[in-house]
Structures are given as C-alpha cells and as structure tokens.
Design a protein around this motif. Structure first.
Motif, PDB file in Angstrom:
ATOM      1  N   GLY A  10       0.808  -1.221   0.000  1.00  0.00           N
ATOM      2  CA  GLY A  10       0.000   0.000   0.000  1.00  0.00           C
ATOM      3  C   GLY A  10       0.836   1.264   0.000  1.00  0.00           C
ATOM      4  O   GLY A  10       0.315   2.351  -0.268  1.00  0.00           O
ATOM      5  N   TYR A  11       2.124   1.128   0.272  1.00  0.00           N
ATOM      6  CA  TYR A  11       3.027   2.267   0.208  1.00  0.00           C
ATOM      7  C   TYR A  11       3.710   2.301  -1.158  1.00  0.00           C
ATOM      8  O   TYR A  11       3.814   1.275  -1.832  1.00  0.00           O
ATOM      9  N   PRO A  12       4.183   3.480  -1.582  1.00  0.00           N
ATOM     10  CA  PRO A  12       4.855   3.555  -2.893  1.00  0.00           C
ATOM     11  C   PRO A  12       6.102   2.678  -2.932  1.00  0.00           C
ATOM     12  O   PRO A  12       6.779   2.476  -1.924  1.00  0.00           O
ATOM     13  N   GLY A  13       6.398   2.155  -4.112  1.00  0.00           N
ATOM     14  CA  GLY A  13       7.608   1.375  -4.314  1.00  0.00           C
ATOM     15  C   GLY A  13       7.469  -0.066  -3.880  1.00  0.00           C
ATOM     16  O   GLY A  13       6.361  -0.570  -3.659  1.00  0.00           O
ATOM     17  N   ASP A  14       8.606  -0.721  -3.755  1.00  0.00           N
ATOM     18  CA  ASP A  14       8.639  -2.130  -3.380  1.00  0.00           C
ATOM     19  C   ASP A  14       8.139  -2.314  -1.955  1.00  0.00           C
ATOM     20  O   ASP A  14       8.600  -1.624  -1.030  1.00  0.00           O
ATOM     21  N   HIS A  15       7.200  -3.250  -1.759  1.00  0.00           N
ATOM     22  CA  HIS A  15       6.579  -3.357  -0.432  1.00  0.00           C
ATOM     23  C   HIS A  15       7.549  -3.902   0.620  1.00  0.00           C
ATOM     24  O   HIS A  15       7.405  -3.620   1.809  1.00  0.00           O
ATOM     25  N   THR A  16       8.554  -4.673   0.182  1.00  0.00           N
ATOM     26  CA  THR A  16       9.546  -5.160   1.140  1.00  0.00           C
ATOM     27  C   THR A  16      10.410  -4.009   1.654  1.00  0.00           C
ATOM     28  O   THR A  16      10.644  -3.883   2.867  1.00  0.00           O
ATOM     29  N   GLU A  17      10.881  -3.169   0.745  1.00  0.00           N
ATOM     30  CA  GLU A  17      11.692  -2.026   1.157  1.00  0.00           C
ATOM     31  C   GLU A  17      10.883  -1.067   2.022  1.00  0.00           C
ATOM     32  O   GLU A  17      11.393  -0.524   3.016  1.00  0.00           O
ATOM     33  N   ALA A  18       9.623  -0.869   1.666  1.00  0.00           N
ATOM     34  CA  ALA A  18       8.771  -0.004   2.479  1.00  0.00           C
ATOM     35  C   ALA A  18       8.575  -0.587   3.871  1.00  0.00           C
ATOM     36  O   ALA A  18       8.586   0.135   4.878  1.00  0.00           O
ATOM     37  N   GLY A  19       8.416  -1.901   3.947  1.00  0.00           N
ATOM     38  CA  GLY A  19       8.248  -2.559   5.241  1.00  0.00           C
ATOM     39  C   GLY A  19       9.463  -2.400   6.125  1.00  0.00           C
ATOM     40  O   GLY A  19       9.343  -2.189   7.342  1.00  0.00           O
ATOM     41  N   LEU A  20      10.646  -2.490   5.522  1.00  0.00           N
ATOM     42  CA  LEU A  20      11.875  -2.338   6.296  1.00  0.00           C
ATOM     43  C   LEU A  20      12.016  -0.928   6.854  1.00  0.00           C
ATOM     44  O   LEU A  20      12.591  -0.723   7.934  1.00  0.00           O
ATOM     45  N   GLU A  21      11.511   0.058   6.122  1.00  0.00           N
ATOM     46  CA  GLU A  21      11.561   1.425   6.618  1.00  0.00           C
ATOM     47  C   GLU A  21      10.591   1.645   7.780  1.00  0.00           C
ATOM     48  O   GLU A  21      10.840   2.478   8.659  1.00  0.00           O
ATOM     49  N   LEU A  22       9.500   0.881   7.785  1.00  0.00           N
ATOM     50  CA  LEU A  22       8.486   1.060   8.816  1.00  0.00           C
ATOM     51  C   LEU A  22       8.755   0.274  10.092  1.00  0.00           C
ATOM     52  O   LEU A  22       8.335   0.660  11.186  1.00  0.00           O
ATOM     53  N   VAL A  23       9.460  -0.854   9.960  1.00  0.00           N
ATOM     54  CA  VAL A  23       9.472  -1.832  11.043  1.00  0.00           C
ATOM     55  C   VAL A  23      10.185  -1.355  12.301  1.00  0.00           C
ATOM     56  O   VAL A  23       9.771  -1.694  13.426  1.00  0.00           O
ATOM     57  N   ASP A  24      11.236  -0.555  12.180  1.00  0.00           N
ATOM     58  CA  ASP A  24      11.961  -0.128  13.377  1.00  0.00           C
ATOM     59  C   ASP A  24      11.057   0.678  14.309  1.00  0.00           C
ATOM     60  O   ASP A  24      11.038   0.447  15.527  1.00  0.00           O
ATOM     61  N   GLY A  25      10.320   1.613  13.742  1.00  0.00           N
ATOM     62  CA  GLY A  25       9.421   2.420  14.561  1.00  0.00           C
ATOM     63  C   GLY A  25       8.311   1.596  15.177  1.00  0.00           C
ATOM     64  O   GLY A  25       7.942   1.785  16.345  1.00  0.00           O
ATOM     65  N   ILE A  26       7.764   0.658  14.384  1.00  0.00           N
ATOM     66  CA  ILE A  26       6.684  -0.195  14.893  1.00  0.00           C
ATOM     67  C   ILE A  26       7.183  -1.064  16.044  1.00  0.00           C
ATOM     68  O   ILE A  26       6.551  -1.157  17.096  1.00  0.00           O
ATOM     69  N   CYS A  27       8.324  -1.699  15.839  1.00  0.00           N
ATOM     70  CA  CYS A  27       8.859  -2.596  16.872  1.00  0.00           C
ATOM     71  C   CYS A  27       9.258  -1.841  18.137  1.00  0.00           C
ATOM     72  O   CYS A  27       9.117  -2.345  19.254  1.00  0.00           O
ATOM     73  N   SER A  28       9.750  -0.626  17.960  1.00  0.00           N
ATOM     74  CA  SER A  28      10.117   0.181  19.125  1.00  0.00           C
ATOM     75  C   SER A  28       8.887   0.497  19.967  1.00  0.00           C
ATOM     76  O   SER A  28       8.906   0.381  21.195  1.00  0.00           O
ATOM     77  N   ARG A  29       7.787   0.886  19.310  1.00  0.00           N
ATOM     78  CA  ARG A  29       6.550   1.186  20.041  1.00  0.00           C
ATOM     79  C   ARG A  29       5.972  -0.050  20.713  1.00  0.00           C
ATOM     80  O   ARG A  29       5.331   0.030  21.753  1.00  0.00           O
ATOM     81  N   MET A  30       6.225  -1.233  20.102  1.00  0.00           N
ATOM     82  CA  MET A  30       5.701  -2.475  20.671  1.00  0.00           C
ATOM     83  C   MET A  30       6.610  -3.054  21.759  1.00  0.00           C
ATOM     84  O   MET A  30       6.258  -4.047  22.400  1.00  0.00           O
ATOM     85  N   GLY A  31       7.777  -2.450  21.942  1.00  0.00           N
ATOM     86  CA  GLY A  31       8.649  -2.858  23.029  1.00  0.00           C
ATOM     87  C   GLY A  31       9.541  -4.048  22.750  1.00  0.00           C
ATOM     88  O   GLY A  31      10.044  -4.683  23.685  1.00  0.00           O
ATOM     89  N   PHE A  32       9.798  -4.371  21.485  1.00  0.00           N
ATOM     90  CA  PHE A  32      10.675  -5.498  21.175  1.00  0.00           C
ATOM     91  C   PHE A  32      12.133  -5.153  21.457  1.00  0.00           C
ATOM     92  O   PHE A  32      12.590  -4.050  21.135  1.00  0.00           O
ATOM     93  N   PRO A  33      12.888  -6.076  22.031  1.00  0.00           N
ATOM     94  CA  PRO A  33      14.323  -5.841  22.222  1.00  0.00           C
ATOM     95  C   PRO A  33      15.039  -5.869  20.875  1.00  0.00           C
ATOM     96  O   PRO A  33      14.538  -6.439  19.898  1.00  0.00           O
ATOM     97  N   PRO A  34      16.244  -5.271  20.802  1.00  0.00           N
ATOM     98  CA  PRO A  34      16.973  -5.179  19.518  1.00  0.00           C
ATOM     99  C   PRO A  34      17.183  -6.518  18.828  1.00  0.00           C
ATOM    100  O   PRO A  34      17.096  -6.601  17.592  1.00  0.00           O
ATOM    101  N   ALA A  35      17.458  -7.583  19.581  1.00  0.00           N
ATOM    102  CA  ALA A  35      17.693  -8.886  18.944  1.00  0.00           C
ATOM    103  C   ALA A  35      16.454  -9.376  18.216  1.00  0.00           C
ATOM    104  O   ALA A  35      16.542  -9.946  17.117  1.00  0.00           O
TER     105      ALA A  35
END
Length: 336
Positions: A10-35
């Motif tokens: 649903g985001y412009p461009g390749d959906h895998t690359e878009a997902g990688l740009e989004l995931v850090d912020g999402i995981c941080s808000r969800m409280g996942f540890p770096p590993a």
C-alpha cells in the motif's frame, strides 16, 4: 514476522523495502528488544526468498543453497522463514501452495541447512539418476525418444527423454504450444553422458486429458524436421487463439535479469513477461538460435505473468558480461 512481513503493501515502491523502513518504529513502540527486531527485519527482508528461489532457481546447483545461506545467515532465521513461507502461501490461496511447491521448499531448506551447519552436501544421485533412471537407461540402450505422462491432481506431468541436441527443449515447448497445452511448470536436466530429460507440468483444461498419442506423433515429426512449428503455431493462433487469464490488479512486468553469480558453471537468464501464447517456445528458441545450450530451466505461471528461468552455457561456458545486453534485446525481440 508473520504479522508484519507485508506491512509495506500500500506504500509507494517495493513493499519489502517499504516494510523495512516502517518496522523499526513499529517494533520500538511495541517494546521489542533489539535482537528480536533484527529477526523481524530479516523475516520482512527475505519473506519471498524461499518461495522464489525454490520455484525459480536450479536447486541441484550448489551455488543456489550457498546464496540463500549467505542471505539468511543462521538456522533459526531459516526455520522461521520456512514456517512463514508455508503459512503465507497457504493463506494466499490454493494456487499458491501445492505438494509440488512443498517438495521444492523442503529440498531447498534441507540443502541450505547443510550449508549453515558447515556440513558437506552428500554426493547424492542427480535428478537423472534418482528420478528418471528408467528413462535414462532406455535412452542409453538405444531407445530413441521416450515419452511418459502421469496424472497428478489437476495437472499432467510429461517427461521426455532422449539424446541431447541443440534446441531440444524449444522444440518440445513448441510442440506443446501448437497443441494448445498450457505449461505452468518445467524442468530440464542434462546428464554428463548427454542424455536429456525434460519434464513439463501441464494444466489439464476442463478436466480433459491431452491426446498424448497425437502429441507423440507430432513431436517425433518435429524432431525429424517434418513438422514446421511456426506454421502450426500461426495456424492455431489464427483459428483458436487462447483464453485469457484473469487480469491482476498490478500491470504485468517485462524484465530480463541475467547473472553469472547464480551458478558456478552456467549463466542464469530470468525472464518475467506478460502471459501470452508460446512464450516458453519463443524464448527458448531464440536462445537455441543464438547457439546457447539450455542446461536446466524453471518455468512458473503467476496469474497474468510467466517467469521463465534458463541456465545456459555458450561455447566457452558462461556468457561473457559483454553479451548480456545483446541477449536481453534478443529475447525481448522474440516476444515482440
């Protein structure tokens, strides 16, 4: 990983690359540890890797497993990717998962796990020995062209064994095309002794079995030079055409990827084009006409597109990089 692997759609461009740009912020808000974030990123980045490799690459080539192992990095990620691939395919629909695809995924995961463990891949029998030994034996005994077929679910599996010759794969593909047989998968194998076995997965139309006797008769005529494939194809297209597949939401692509890094001994040519009559024949015929030997091939039909992957050799082995653009243009011209 299962929840977030397609988050970029649903985001412009390749959906895998878009997902990688989004995931850090999402995981941080969800409280996942770096590993854990690293694992989730790996699942997003490589969620198509096993499926595309299993269906579009030569699994018998050691370089295939080595490349996947390098991308995946460790056994835990490989196991998670396998589970995600199976779940994602099954959730997509029945067309995305089959016993055939399950076998390919299983074989790929096994060989990649050996690489990651640092274990030597056993000197297993080649596909010609293990799967087609009875055909190879008959060809070596002077059996000429041998044809066998088998019904498997909604498909017909066609296997043709003979002494290898230039253009053999394309001649078979052309005969299938003017018989109106819909190839949705194919593999080509050539043994060290020069015996070739070509295996085609054919979609059974309306539950009707092909007329294999007529096909065998015409194929032998084609191999002898008594039957003109192009004339028969033109006649068929004019008289009958071919039912169009349902259109997909995204426009079909037309791309040709050529790499000398996918195999130690051959050049990989990956062609993704809109589905059309006789695509496999036109591509393989163009390669044969230019003097390239198809050592193996993978074919997949993905709705409105076909992906034909050829592992080829020229007179000196791999195709020099200077020839790659010329090959691209030649293949595009063959489908024009």
């Amino acid at each position: 990983g299962a929840l977030l692997h397609d988050i970029g759609k649903g985001y412009p461009g390749d959906h895998t690359e878009a997902g990688l740009e989004l995931v850090d912020g999402i995981c941080s808000r969800m409280g996942f540890p770096p590993a854990d974030v690293d694992v989730i990123r790996a699942l997003i980045e490589h969620h198509l890797l096993l499926s595309e490799t299993a269906t579009r690459r030569d699994l018998s080539d050691p370089r295939t497993a080595a490349n996947v192992a390098e991308a995946v990095g460790d056994l835990t990620t490989l196991e998670l990717l396998e589970a995600l691939t199976i779940a994602d395919s099954k959730a997509t629909g029945p067309a995305a998962w089959s016993s055939w695809k399950a076998t390919l995924i299983e074989e790929l995961v096994h060989t990649v796990s050996l690489v990651l463990r640092g274990e030597q891949r056993p000197a297993e029998a080649t596909p010609l020995d293990s799967r087609f030994g009875h055909l190879v034996d008959q060809v070596q005994a002077g059996g000429g062209v041998l044809i066998e077929h088998q019904s498997v679910g909604d498909f017909e599996m066609l296997r043709i064994a003979s002494a290898d010759r230039r253009g053999l794969f394309s001649l078979i593909a052309g005969t299938l095309a003017f018989h109106g047989l819909d190839v949705v998968g194919a593999d080509a194998f050539t043994g060290a002794d020069g015996t070739a076995v070509d295996e085609f997965r054919i979609l059974r139309t309306n539950g009707v079995q092909p007329n294999w006797s007529k096909f065998a008769h015409d194929l032998r005529g084609v191999l002898k030079g008594d039957v003109d494939i192009d004339a028969r194809l033109e006649q068929r297209i004019k008289s009958q055409g071919r039912a169009r597949r349902a259109l997909a939401a995204a426009p079909p692509r037309f791309e040709v990827i050529i790499s000398n890094d996918a195999s130690d001994s051959t050049t990989m040519i990956d062609v993704r084009v809109p589905d059309a009559p006789a695509t496999l024949y036109r591509l393989s015929h163009a390669l044969a006409e230019d003097g390239y030997d198809i050592r193996s091939a993978k074919v997949a039909t993905l709705g409105h597109e076909v992906v034909d992957v050829f592992y080829v050799q020229g007179p000196a082995g791999k195709l020099p990089s200077g020839e790659h653009q010329q090959v691209r243009e030649r293949l595009k011209a063959a489908l024009a």
